[in-house]
Scaffold this motif. Structure first.
Motif, PDB file in Angstrom:
ATOM      1  N   ARG A 136     -11.438 114.892  55.278  1.00  0.00           N
ATOM      2  CA  ARG A 136     -12.213 116.038  55.729  1.00  0.00           C
ATOM      3  C   ARG A 136     -13.275 115.598  56.726  1.00  0.00           C
ATOM      4  O   ARG A 136     -14.111 114.770  56.407  1.00  0.00           O
ATOM      5  N   GLY A 137     -13.210 116.173  57.943  1.00  0.00           N
ATOM      6  CA  GLY A 137     -14.238 115.837  58.927  1.00  0.00           C
ATOM      7  C   GLY A 137     -14.001 116.557  60.233  1.00  0.00           C
ATOM      8  O   GLY A 137     -12.867 116.856  60.611  1.00  0.00           O
ATOM      9  N   ARG A 138     -15.103 116.881  60.907  1.00  0.00           N
ATOM     10  CA  ARG A 138     -15.041 117.551  62.213  1.00  0.00           C
ATOM     11  C   ARG A 138     -15.918 116.771  63.175  1.00  0.00           C
ATOM     12  O   ARG A 138     -17.100 116.524  62.875  1.00  0.00           O
ATOM     13  N   ILE A 139     -15.365 116.404  64.314  1.00  0.00           N
ATOM     14  CA  ILE A 139     -16.145 115.679  65.321  1.00  0.00           C
ATOM     15  C   ILE A 139     -16.172 116.513  66.601  1.00  0.00           C
ATOM     16  O   ILE A 139     -15.119 116.924  67.096  1.00  0.00           O
ATOM     17  N   LEU A 140     -17.377 116.797  67.074  1.00  0.00           N
ATOM     18  CA  LEU A 140     -17.545 117.587  68.302  1.00  0.00           C
ATOM     19  C   LEU A 140     -18.211 116.676  69.337  1.00  0.00           C
ATOM     20  O   LEU A 140     -19.305 116.147  69.100  1.00  0.00           O
ATOM     21  N   ILE A 141     -17.539 116.501  70.473  1.00  0.00           N
ATOM     22  CA  ILE A 141     -18.065 115.605  71.502  1.00  0.00           C
ATOM     23  C   ILE A 141     -18.427 116.437  72.730  1.00  0.00           C
ATOM     24  O   ILE A 141     -17.572 117.117  73.312  1.00  0.00           O
ATOM     25  N   VAL A 142     -19.708 116.414  73.115  1.00  0.00           N
ATOM     26  CA  VAL A 142     -20.137 117.215  74.261  1.00  0.00           C
ATOM     27  C   VAL A 142     -19.905 116.418  75.541  1.00  0.00           C
ATOM     28  O   VAL A 142     -20.604 115.451  75.825  1.00  0.00           O
ATOM     29  N   ALA A 143     -18.881 116.833  76.276  1.00  0.00           N
ATOM     30  CA  ALA A 143     -18.623 116.237  77.593  1.00  0.00           C
ATOM     31  C   ALA A 143     -19.189 117.211  78.622  1.00  0.00           C
ATOM     32  O   ALA A 143     -20.362 117.610  78.531  1.00  0.00           O
ATOM     33  N   SER A 144     -18.373 117.681  79.564  1.00  0.00           N
ATOM     34  CA  SER A 144     -18.862 118.576  80.622  1.00  0.00           C
ATOM     35  C   SER A 144     -17.668 118.944  81.498  1.00  0.00           C
ATOM     36  O   SER A 144     -16.642 118.245  81.473  1.00  0.00           O
ATOM     37  N   THR A 145     -17.814 119.992  82.317  1.00  0.00           N
ATOM     38  CA  THR A 145     -16.775 120.235  83.316  1.00  0.00           C
ATOM     39  C   THR A 145     -16.771 119.078  84.331  1.00  0.00           C
ATOM     40  O   THR A 145     -15.785 118.870  85.023  1.00  0.00           O
ATOM     41  N   ALA A 146     -17.864 118.316  84.373  1.00  0.00           N
ATOM     42  CA  ALA A 146     -17.918 117.120  85.227  1.00  0.00           C
ATOM     43  C   ALA A 146     -16.863 116.090  84.818  1.00  0.00           C
ATOM     44  O   ALA A 146     -16.529 115.196  85.601  1.00  0.00           O
ATOM     45  N   ALA A 147     -16.338 116.231  83.593  1.00  0.00           N
ATOM     46  CA  ALA A 147     -15.346 115.272  83.094  1.00  0.00           C
ATOM     47  C   ALA A 147     -14.020 115.365  83.841  1.00  0.00           C
ATOM     48  O   ALA A 147     -13.212 114.441  83.797  1.00  0.00           O
ATOM     49  N   PHE A 148     -13.787 116.497  84.524  1.00  0.00           N
ATOM     50  CA  PHE A 148     -12.495 116.729  85.171  1.00  0.00           C
ATOM     51  C   PHE A 148     -12.477 116.278  86.632  1.00  0.00           C
ATOM     52  O   PHE A 148     -11.482 116.453  87.320  1.00  0.00           O
ATOM     53  N   GLN A 149     -13.608 115.726  87.103  1.00  0.00           N
ATOM     54  CA  GLN A 149     -13.754 115.488  88.535  1.00  0.00           C
ATOM     55  C   GLN A 149     -14.733 114.337  88.766  1.00  0.00           C
ATOM     56  O   GLN A 149     -15.752 114.283  88.087  1.00  0.00           O
ATOM     57  N   ALA A 150     -14.427 113.447  89.715  1.00  0.00           N
ATOM     58  CA  ALA A 150     -15.403 112.407  90.049  1.00  0.00           C
ATOM     59  C   ALA A 150     -16.581 113.037  90.800  1.00  0.00           C
ATOM     60  O   ALA A 150     -16.403 114.033  91.497  1.00  0.00           O
ATOM     61  N   GLY A 151     -17.788 112.474  90.632  1.00  0.00           N
ATOM     62  CA  GLY A 151     -18.987 113.136  91.146  1.00  0.00           C
ATOM     63  C   GLY A 151     -19.864 112.262  92.014  1.00  0.00           C
ATOM     64  O   GLY A 151     -20.816 111.641  91.510  1.00  0.00           O
ATOM     65  N   PRO A 152     -19.584 112.207  93.343  1.00  0.00           N
ATOM     66  CA  PRO A 152     -20.456 111.427  94.230  1.00  0.00           C
ATOM     67  C   PRO A 152     -21.922 111.849  94.076  1.00  0.00           C
ATOM     68  O   PRO A 152     -22.197 113.040  93.935  1.00  0.00           O
ATOM     69  N   PHE A 153     -22.824 110.899  94.083  1.00  0.00           N
ATOM     70  CA  PHE A 153     -24.276 111.104  93.908  1.00  0.00           C
ATOM     71  C   PHE A 153     -24.674 111.438  92.468  1.00  0.00           C
ATOM     72  O   PHE A 153     -25.838 111.714  92.190  1.00  0.00           O
TER      73      PHE A 153
END
Ligand SMILES: NC(=O)c1ccc[n+]([C@@H]2O[C@H](COP(=O)([O-])OP(=O)(O)OC[C@H]3O[C@@H](n4cnc5c(N)ncnc54)[C@H](OP(=O)(O)O)[C@@H]3O)[C@@H](O)[C@H]2O)c1
Length: 268
Positions: A136-153
């Motif tokens: 029994r366990g739930r893991i929630l990991i807060v990523a971002s829409t930034a995770a889908f794309q490389a981000g210069p600067f």
């Protein structure tokens, strides 16, 4: 018959913004809480508000999760404080930094990587055997829409979020059918203290079609986590953007993000 008591929920970065909203959402659903952030005063204030609003047990565990051995120290603290076993684990603590990589402090990049990649991986590795044993366990990991794309600067921040998303999805699949689920929460822009801390002060979030408030992000994130979903992107406009990104040529997408971030860097 009363429902069985909810297990304890650990939320990192729980003193403000999305983490605090997630803590409220979990407390509303009856979870006793273990909250982590660095500033003890802001953490105590958040904890008092949660106790007042929901009447749940709240433990404050101030600490810097970017430090060496933070995972071991925190797990020991959780064992000492929580009456009930750890049922929910929310990896939320994080920060961004806008600006050219070659002008950034090497220490800042190191702290970001330690907090947003090394800590969640190590803590999950340490906490997982207990969850699997209990089935029994739930893991929630807060990523971002930034995770889908490389981000210069904002290169290191985007890379950390891509790492988190990849880690969360892989683990969700590895653990399928074993009673422990992993959900990646990928918000777009959320008006919190994040923007100021990252140096992103020019974004008119209130008028942005992509902006979703922290309470809604938390509700959708915790709902998805309870259903055992692998991924949740709050807000239709953000879901469309993530979908469209799959079909955009990488070079074009990079240039669009570069243009956007450059403009912000110039104003910061
Ligand atoms: N806001 C957005 O637009 C947005 C969008 C997508 C994803 N996210 C992600 O959402 C998460 C939460 O961000 P937010 O917007 O809620 O920002 P926030 O309001 O600045 O909250 C960040 C939280 O993390 C804690 N924290 C920061 N560094 C820490 C450290 N080294 N050790 C322990 N705790 C630490 C902060 O408290 P202390 O400073 O007291 O430690 C605070 O509680 C982050 O992972 C962020 O990348 C945010």
């Amino acid at each position: 018959m009363n429902p069985p008591p909810r297990g304890a929920a650990l939320v990192t970065g729980a003193s403000s913004g999305i983490g605090l909203a997630i803590a409220h959402e979990l407390a509303r659903r009856g979870h006793p809480l273990l909250l982590v952030a660095r500033d003890p005063g802001r953490l105590a204030e958040a904890a008092a508000g949660l106790r007042r609003a929901h009447g749940v047990v709240v433990h404050e565990l101030p600490g810097d999760l970017g430090e060496a051995h933070a995972a071991e120290a925190l797990l020991a603290e959780c064992g000492a404080r929580a009456v009930l076993p750890l049922e929910v684990l929310v990896h939320n603590a994080g920060f961004g930094a806008l600006g050219p990589f070659d002008e950034s402090s090497p220490d800042a990049a190191g702290s970001m990587i330690a907090l947003q990649t090394a800590f969640p991986v190590r803590f999950t590795r340490l906490a997982l055997p207990g969850m699997l044993e209990r089935g029994r366990g739930r893991i929630l990991i807060v990523a971002s829409t930034a995770a889908f794309q490389a981000g210069p600067f904002m290169a290191v921040y985007y890379a950390c979020k891509a790492f988190l998303l990849s880690f969360a999805e892989a683990l969700a699949e590895e653990l399928r059918g074993r009673g422990v689920t992993v959900t990646a929460l990928c918000p777009g822009p959320v008006p919190t203290g994040f923007q100021d801390r990252a140096g992103v002060t020019d974004v008119p979030l209130a008028r942005s079609a992509l902006a979703v408030d922290a309470a809604r992000v938390a509700r959708e994130g915790v709902d998805a986590m309870e259903r055992g979903r692998r991924l949740v992107v709050p807000g239709l406009a953000n879901r469309l953007l993530v979908f469209a990104n799959r079909f955009a040529p990488r070079a074009l997408a990079l240039r669009i993000v570069r243009r956007l971030q450059e403009r912000r860097t110039a104003k910061a």
